[in-house]
Design an enzyme around this catalytic site. Sequence first.
Site, mmCIF file in Angstrom:
data_model
loop_
_atom_site.group_PDB
_atom_site.id
_atom_site.type_symbol
_atom_site.label_atom_id
_atom_site.label_comp_id
_atom_site.label_asym_id
_atom_site.label_seq_id
_atom_site.Cartn_x
_atom_site.Cartn_y
_atom_site.Cartn_z
ATOM 1 N N HIS A 464 43.953 12.300 16.221
ATOM 2 C CA HIS A 464 44.313 12.755 17.331
ATOM 3 C C HIS A 464 45.562 12.587 18.419
ATOM 4 C CE1 HIS A 464 41.309 11.787 22.422
ATOM 5 N NE2 HIS A 464 42.484 13.011 22.000
ATOM 6 N N HIS A 469 48.453 14.560 20.895
ATOM 7 C CA HIS A 469 49.024 13.961 22.516
ATOM 8 C C HIS A 469 50.278 14.159 22.368
ATOM 9 C CE1 HIS A 469 45.327 13.093 24.815
ATOM 10 N NE2 HIS A 469 44.892 12.908 23.794
ATOM 11 N N HIS A 655 43.445 20.333 19.805
ATOM 12 C CA HIS A 655 42.843 18.989 20.157
ATOM 13 C C HIS A 655 41.679 18.896 20.785
ATOM 14 C CE1 HIS A 655 42.417 16.615 24.311
ATOM 15 N NE2 HIS A 655 42.987 15.530 23.909
ATOM 16 N N ASN A 659 38.762 15.897 19.758
ATOM 17 C CA ASN A 659 38.238 14.724 21.334
ATOM 18 C C ASN A 659 37.063 15.434 21.918
ATOM 19 O OD1 ASN A 659 39.500 13.888 23.710
ATOM 20 N ND2 ASN A 659 38.590 14.889 24.388
ATOM 21 N N ILE A 803 43.282 15.324 28.934
ATOM 22 C CA ILE A 803 42.155 14.365 28.563
ATOM 23 C C ILE A 803 42.339 13.325 27.523
ATOM 24 C CG2 ILE A 803 40.487 15.045 28.176
ATOM 25 C CD1 ILE A 803 40.631 12.554 30.531
#
Length: 803
Positions: A464, A469, A655, A659, A803
């Site tokens: 993740h 990110h 993602h 997530n 997010i």
Amino acid sequence: MTPVCFLAAGYRGKLGKKAYLEDWISKITSLTGGAATYNVTFEWNDEMGVPEAFTIANFHHNEFYLKTLTLEHIPGHGRVHFICNSWVYPAEYYEKDRVFFANKTYLPSQTPASLRGYREEELENLRGNGTAKLEEWDRVYDYDIYNDLGDPDKGPDHVRPILGGSVQYPYPRRGRTGRPPASSDPKSESRIPLYNSLSIYVPRDERFSQLKMSDFVAYALKSIFQFLAPEFKALFDKTPDEFDSFQDVLQLYEDGFTVSDQSLLKRIREQIPFQMIKELLRSDGEKSFKFPLPQVIKEDKTAWRTDEEFAREMLAGINPVVIRRLQEFPPESKLDTKLYGEQNSKILEEHIINSLDGMTITKAIENNKLFILDHHDSLMPYLRRINTTSAKTYATRTILFLKTDGTLKPVAIELSLPHPEGDHHGALSNVFTPAEDGVEGSIWQLAKAYVAVNDSGYHQLICHWLHTHSAIEPFIISTNRQLSVLHPIHKLLQPHFRDTMNINALARQTLINAGGFLEMTVFPGKYCLEFSSTMYKNWVFPDQALPADLIKRGLAVEDSSSPKGVRLLIEDYPFAVDGLEIWTAIKTWVEDYCNIYYKTDDMVQQDVELQSWWKEVREKGHADKKDELWWPKMHTIKDLINSCTIIIWVASALHAALNFGQYPYGGYLPNRPSTSRRFIPETGTPEYDELKSNPEKAFLKTITSQLQSVLGISLIEILSRHSSDEVFLGQRDTPEWTLDEEALKAFEMFGKRLTEIEKIIIEMNNNGKWKNRSGPVKMPYTLLYPSSDIGLTGRGIPNSVSI
């Protein structure tokens, strides 16, 4: 208030006369913000031609957000639309007036002469000069290493390794803030106070919208509110650090809890700014201390404990990207034997032979029936240090067998520890096999919990954080530094970068920093980010393509007869099945789009902005991987299409899959514990006796503590929500994002294809043939549904890592 000038096509730098907003005083917006429309009247003459850009200066004392400018009735042309979407600060903060370009698309070589200087100058402004502290009004995109995670000025416990710029700790680059160095360590960047976290620098246009900030702050502060002080232990029962039973855990969702401690409330009010308290106490119908029921226990409160669900979540859970096909037995370690001794698996034929439906191990491997979830090599180098903290865990290997109905069953779990006499002596390993009853059944449940702990940490830190990110941020920085807003690839990629730098900056302040939420809740503790750096050594950009990843893990083989180019070896693999549909749709869209602007490979090679972009991504953004030979060369249209497809896939669908299931699957901590606090008890100890007499209590004493659980649940509830201004894959925040009709038509087809894919996924979820789609918990796999409502939905693919 705001003089505006125009550049006319065919006239290098020719400017129109200044014009001013009309009636701005009477239309000034309230302090709470809001949209307002103003008129501007420009003088015109026949020499002006069609406007291609305008400059603007703000002589007011506050910044404003300029969304669009539309010119009507241009003689001989009609309407010209400018999409701005940018904050304009008072003129005193800028050396030159801001410039905005008409909503057109030009390759660098095709740019009208009148715009070229402005195009180049705007990129220079966005690059900055690499010096000084960056302020709120700055628009500079620049790179830095992760030297801001620790806080050495607070003492040795807050020191963390600098990530990036070294062989020992390689890492992608983050956005530079220019903050001064820490007093006690000039190599580390000083930190800003926690209460001021929202002011951490990112380029102004990368900051959350006011609407999203409202939602984010509300849920983030809900978490802070709950866990600000140790006094919260007093809220729980007679054993404040432990749940006594699974029913105790269910109370968090069924009854909740309240705060009546006035001294605690006083501390909260003292430490959280007033405007945040107002946001926290907003009337949104939610009880502050009652969590939503996670989907994994919504239909059945105990099915999560079954072996079938344990295995299914490796294919259709929150981390379906690690399992691989077993191609040698026993599994071999790749760790350096000079440092770590013998680390090969101790799982023997006798452990699993009776679980292979009559097959030999050789036959099972040949028939693609054996799979492994292997966290041994990644964790073993850190395990000795991790186990000196409050965490007590193992490095795990899990062997699984593919049954005739398409489901997997675990057949053996290996739990390993470093040798007490030193790493070079190898691993001490125990192998456990499935059991249902008695103390053996309780130990098997514990063994599965240790696997879940390993997988939970690896998911959060590597799959993740690192792979989405962190890995995407350098592409965002380079795109804004090297690709003009007029460039077609900028227009293609920009929606997939929305909010990412902002959420990453906030993460460095409160989530992944020394003493942050991840260190508090995930088992590697203070070694979290250092561990992720070790895993970055294995990161390869082309392998982030879904087909390449599946082939690398042995879950698929190349198949030229398939429109997706691969054939899955587990037919009922929901993440891969749905993911390949999304991947193919993205690639088709990217191919259609790129072919509009690039007719030959030479056009790719001669595009100076594109080549500078790709060079900078490799040599600055992912500088610690720049010498890897397998980066695409960016010499062909195929290179461009493949690279852009990977970027969009990672930022959007990958993602989303990693997530937005965090709360649906992991909101019930017994299913996805984030840490373990003791080892399997030895025979003859009080802990072993408790395991026999009260297995639920012994299980809950082993996994995440009560306080850690509530903190972790609150955190992933925040991370699993869609904001009220989310923009999903196949959508744009404005229908006029480009004037090119071919591009608009191709994008429309992309959106229609995503709608079709969602219908296909729904049909498969409703087809009982595909057992891995719902499993014993009766929870359909929805994480790759393209669309979603706002909130905690467990579905939906936003355009970006938002997010």
